[in-house]
Design a protein around this motif. Sequence first.
Motif, PDB file in Angstrom:
ATOM      1  N   GLU A  15      67.367  77.382  14.723  1.00  0.00           N
ATOM      2  CA  GLU A  15      66.278  76.625  14.108  1.00  0.00           C
ATOM      3  C   GLU A  15      65.378  77.471  13.215  1.00  0.00           C
ATOM      4  N   VAL A  16      65.738  78.715  12.991  1.00  0.00           N
ATOM      5  CA  VAL A  16      64.852  79.611  12.244  1.00  0.00           C
ATOM      6  C   VAL A  16      64.567  79.075  10.847  1.00  0.00           C
ATOM      7  N   ALA A  17      65.602  78.762  10.076  1.00  0.00           N
ATOM      8  CA  ALA A  17      65.399  78.322   8.693  1.00  0.00           C
ATOM      9  C   ALA A  17      64.618  77.017   8.632  1.00  0.00           C
ATOM     10  N   SER A  18      64.954  76.053   9.482  1.00  0.00           N
ATOM     11  CA  SER A  18      64.256  74.775   9.462  1.00  0.00           C
ATOM     12  C   SER A  18      62.798  74.929   9.893  1.00  0.00           C
ATOM     13  N   GLN A  19      62.544  75.805  10.863  1.00  0.00           N
ATOM     14  CA  GLN A  19      61.171  76.031  11.298  1.00  0.00           C
ATOM     15  C   GLN A  19      60.345  76.685  10.190  1.00  0.00           C
ATOM     16  N   LEU A  20      60.958  77.621   9.468  1.00  0.00           N
ATOM     17  CA  LEU A  20      60.258  78.242   8.345  1.00  0.00           C
ATOM     18  C   LEU A  20      59.938  77.217   7.259  1.00  0.00           C
ATOM     19  N   ARG A  21      60.900  76.346   6.957  1.00  0.00           N
ATOM     20  CA  ARG A  21      60.656  75.329   5.934  1.00  0.00           C
ATOM     21  C   ARG A  21      59.556  74.366   6.361  1.00  0.00           C
ATOM     22  N   GLN A  22      59.591  73.931   7.605  1.00  0.00           N
ATOM     23  CA  GLN A  22      58.664  72.896   8.061  1.00  0.00           C
ATOM     24  C   GLN A  22      57.289  73.449   8.412  1.00  0.00           C
ATOM     25  N   GLY A  23      57.259  74.579   9.120  1.00  0.00           N
ATOM     26  CA  GLY A  23      55.990  75.079   9.625  1.00  0.00           C
ATOM     27  C   GLY A  23      55.427  76.282   8.900  1.00  0.00           C
ATOM     28  N   TYR A  25      56.309  79.331   9.412  1.00  0.00           N
ATOM     29  CA  TYR A  25      56.534  80.537  10.202  1.00  0.00           C
ATOM     30  C   TYR A  25      57.477  80.210  11.348  1.00  0.00           C
ATOM     31  N   ALA A  26      58.078  81.258  11.925  1.00  0.00           N
ATOM     32  CA  ALA A  26      58.958  81.109  13.078  1.00  0.00           C
ATOM     33  C   ALA A  26      58.810  82.356  13.941  1.00  0.00           C
ATOM     34  N   VAL A  27      58.920  82.176  15.263  1.00  0.00           N
ATOM     35  CA  VAL A  27      58.771  83.276  16.213  1.00  0.00           C
ATOM     36  C   VAL A  27      59.997  83.297  17.116  1.00  0.00           C
ATOM     37  N   LEU A  28      60.580  84.470  17.290  1.00  0.00           N
ATOM     38  CA  LEU A  28      61.792  84.625  18.093  1.00  0.00           C
ATOM     39  C   LEU A  28      61.559  85.625  19.224  1.00  0.00           C
ATOM     40  N   SER A  29      62.116  85.336  20.385  1.00  0.00           N
ATOM     41  CA  SER A  29      62.105  86.276  21.506  1.00  0.00           C
ATOM     42  C   SER A  29      63.096  87.406  21.228  1.00  0.00           C
ATOM     43  N   THR A 205      54.345  90.599  23.043  1.00  0.00           N
ATOM     44  CA  THR A 205      54.316  91.669  24.049  1.00  0.00           C
ATOM     45  C   THR A 205      55.684  92.277  24.325  1.00  0.00           C
ATOM     46  N   GLU A 206      56.755  91.559  24.052  1.00  0.00           N
ATOM     47  CA  GLU A 206      58.100  92.023  24.386  1.00  0.00           C
ATOM     48  C   GLU A 206      58.706  92.800  23.218  1.00  0.00           C
ATOM     49  N   PRO A 207      59.276  93.988  23.480  1.00  0.00           N
ATOM     50  CA  PRO A 207      59.892  94.765  22.408  1.00  0.00           C
ATOM     51  C   PRO A 207      60.973  93.985  21.670  1.00  0.00           C
ATOM     52  N   TRP A 208      60.862  93.992  20.339  1.00  0.00           N
ATOM     53  CA  TRP A 208      61.770  93.344  19.405  1.00  0.00           C
ATOM     54  C   TRP A 208      61.631  91.825  19.365  1.00  0.00           C
ATOM     55  N   SER A 209      60.470  91.324  19.775  1.00  0.00           N
ATOM     56  CA  SER A 209      60.126  89.952  19.411  1.00  0.00           C
ATOM     57  C   SER A 209      59.725  89.953  17.931  1.00  0.00           C
ATOM     58  N   LEU A 210      59.770  88.792  17.301  1.00  0.00           N
ATOM     59  CA  LEU A 210      59.709  88.734  15.833  1.00  0.00           C
ATOM     60  C   LEU A 210      58.890  87.543  15.351  1.00  0.00           C
ATOM     61  N   LEU A 211      58.043  87.800  14.357  1.00  0.00           N
ATOM     62  CA  LEU A 211      57.352  86.763  13.603  1.00  0.00           C
ATOM     63  C   LEU A 211      57.880  86.766  12.177  1.00  0.00           C
ATOM     64  N   LEU A 212      58.337  85.607  11.702  1.00  0.00           N
ATOM     65  CA  LEU A 212      58.760  85.421  10.315  1.00  0.00           C
ATOM     66  C   LEU A 212      57.760  84.505   9.622  1.00  0.00           C
ATOM     67  N   LEU A 213      57.409  84.843   8.362  1.00  0.00           N
ATOM     68  CA  LEU A 213      56.391  84.101   7.633  1.00  0.00           C
ATOM     69  C   LEU A 213      56.844  83.765   6.216  1.00  0.00           C
ATOM     70  N   ASP A 214      56.563  82.537   5.798  1.00  0.00           N
ATOM     71  CA  ASP A 214      56.626  82.168   4.393  1.00  0.00           C
ATOM     72  C   ASP A 214      55.312  82.649   3.787  1.00  0.00           C
ATOM     73  N   ASP A 215      55.372  83.749   3.053  1.00  0.00           N
ATOM     74  CA  ASP A 215      54.150  84.420   2.624  1.00  0.00           C
ATOM     75  C   ASP A 215      53.311  83.589   1.671  1.00  0.00           C
ATOM     76  N   ALA A 216      53.921  82.717   0.882  1.00  0.00           N
ATOM     77  CA  ALA A 216      53.159  81.884  -0.045  1.00  0.00           C
ATOM     78  C   ALA A 216      52.324  80.840   0.687  1.00  0.00           C
TER      79      ALA A 216
END
Length: 258
Positions: A15-23, A25-29, A205-216
């Motif tokens: 769901e990463v791409a769809s979450q980025l398009r809709q929201g 940003y996306a966050v992954l464990s 808090t967990e090593p290698w968790s990730l935040l992705l952002l649509d910077d615009a």
Amino acid sequence: MAQVTFSPPFTTPSEVASQLRQGGYAVLSPAAVAEWIGCDLPALMALNSDWAALPPDEFLKDGGRYRRRRHACFVVQGGQVKQAPHRAHWQPVEYNALHGGMERWFAPMEATTVARPVWQQLLAALAGVSDAVFAGPDAPAPWFVEAHQFRIDTTDGIGRPTPEGAHRDGVDLVAVFLVGREGVKGGETRVFEATGPSGQRFTLTEPWSLLLLDDARMIHESTPIQPLAAGGHRDTLVVTCRRGNFQGADVVGPGPVA
């Protein structure tokens, strides 16, 4: 007083791409990051030792001594990763009021790091989602990628992950990996719509968790950290993807290789 923290709103790799398009940003464990990149989590964790020997950031204009970093640039297209010649990091003042307009020559990332297969997989995954979300029918596009290894420490009592405050970076995609944190409190992630009322706050808090952002679309910041134990620090990897060219390519002249 106990510190209140908010859990990250994790999504799944599919769901990463769809979450980025809709929201925006996306966050992954960590487990989801490894699945999304196509590697084992121990392969990512094997990178962590690099953060122990980062050199000081000599460009902090707030007078602080809390940040260490390395920097490298790449061009990624169609899953192929090519390292670019070492260059200055440059941002306009419109995106970085504190350090904008400066040629900042940081020490390059270690050659052994960027040669690891997992590093190539990581950059290819980020370019791939950039294609899916931003490039449109002409994908795959060439993505101009900058990678920054950061250690924020608390030697002087407080460390500021984002001394410039809430900001955008002037790119298409921003990826913030939490590599690790030890002996600190704070470091809350805050994400806001650039042109709307919505926002989200949580703590990675967990090593290698990730935040992705649509910077615009999104403004982001991380709150200061304070020590809970001697040697407290927070390590991150920030990777940006931009179409067209590296930011500042038309204004940055030749300079020393750090």
